[in-house]
Enzyme design. Structure first.
Site: not given
Length: 344
Positions: A166-167, A193, A282, A285
């Site tokens: 993600s991030t 993401h 973040m 998940d």
């Protein structure tokens, strides 16, 4: 009294500057210290004010967001969150910005002037908080290169690799996927993401520089070795038999695609012959998927805290007790290659 997060808002639209500033100022723990209407003014104010976080419009006159980022790189501790409208130029610039050091990005809901910008308020303020906290990370001491929770000596062959991020993920994924050998002889499935539209540009960017054919996944694609399948924004990617399937089932952890969706389906398909990697991001998940992969006897790598932009997803995975190896980002590609080829 706590110290508020200082934010500089950069956008060429007066309306957008006002809307974004109002969203930020409505939060008790942050404040807009100034605004800038173009790239040249932005550079001057970033260097003069040294804010904690900058929200930086991608497409602007005089200097665009990428040019601003390049101009201030290494000259400020401010973390930069790009605000991008979904255009081919905007998505390409955004991905390059992430590559050279932007913290993350937010997609404007309906173009460069989004009357509905409030739709992304929760996402924006959350990322501002994470961006600020990433500045507090202890950079004084590098963690040891490898931490193992179990003695790893995979006896099973690896038939597939699944990766979730993600991030901070686009930069790390690019660095990992572009150095993997072209004859790995397994398929690789990636969930990053990212909104619809950006994943296509991301897949194309990797494909241009990778030894492995990289593509944004489509429904009913036959799975082939030596190909990287990037989950398209807005769809979950799962594995059914010898095909990639896409579905529009509800979001998980507030996202679609979700890492857990991929991991669960891959665990059922490949069982003990699966290698999973959890990278910076973040939230949590992927943690449930890691448990499922370990239940079938698969192998799991997690990125370490020191090199993670946000140590959320790798931390949640590590805390399951199912992670086999923790590595800095620059060691992950070699470890994937070693495990897939059985070089232990």
């Amino acid at each position: 009294m706590f110290e508020k997060i200082k934010v500089l808002v950069v956008d060429d639209s007066a309306f957008m500057r006002k809307m974004i500033s109002d969203m930020i100022n409505s939060e008790l723990d942050m404040e807009v210290v100034d605004t800038a209407k173009d790239g040249e003014i932005a550079i001057d104010k970033i260097l003069k004010l040294n804010p904690d976080v900058v929200t930086l419009d991608v497409e602007m006159p005089k200097k665009n967001g990428l040019e601003v980022l390049k101009a201030v790189k290494g000259r400020t501790s401010a973390q930069v969150i790009m605000l991008s409208s979904l255009t081919s130029e905007g998505s390409a610039i955004t991905l390059e910005a992430l590559q050279i050091g932007a913290f993350d990005f937010i997609q404007k809901p309906s173009g460069s002037i989004s009357l509905d910008i409030n739709k992304v308020k929760d996402d924006l303020v959350e990322k501002i908080r994470y961006a600020k906290s990433s500045n507090k990370k202890n950079k004084g001491k590098i963690q040891s290169a490898t931490i193992t929770q179990s003695k790893l000596k995979p006896s099973n062959r690896i038939d597939a690799v699944v990766i979730g991020a993600s991030t901070g993920g686009p930069k790390v994924l690019y660095e990992i996927l572009t150095v993997l050998p072209g004859n790995l002889e397994v398929p690789i499935f990636v969930v990053q993401h990212m909104p619809a539209g950006f994943t296509k540009a991301f897949a194309e960017r990797i494909d241009k520089n990778s030894n492995l054919r990289t593509l944004e996944a489509a429904d009913n694609l036959i799975i082939e070795k030596n190909k990287i399948y990037i989950a398209p924004g807005g769809y979950h990617m799962i594995i059914e038999g010898n095909k990639v399937r896409l579905d529009l089932s509800p979001t998980m952890h507030g996202v679609r695609p979700a890492v857990d969706k991929l991991f669960f389906s891959a665990a059922e398909k490949y069982r003990s012959n699966l290698l999973a990697v959890i990278l910076t991001g973040m939230g949590r998940d992927g943690a449930d998927g890691v448990r499922e992969i370990k239940r079938y006897g698969g192998t799991i790598i997690a990125q370490d805290e020191y090199t993670s932009t946000v140590y959320g997803m790798p931390k949640s995975a590590y805390e399951t007790g199912c992670v086999d190896i923790v590595l800095p980002d620059n060691k992950v590609a070699d470890e994937i290659t070693k495990i897939v080829r059985g070089n232990y």
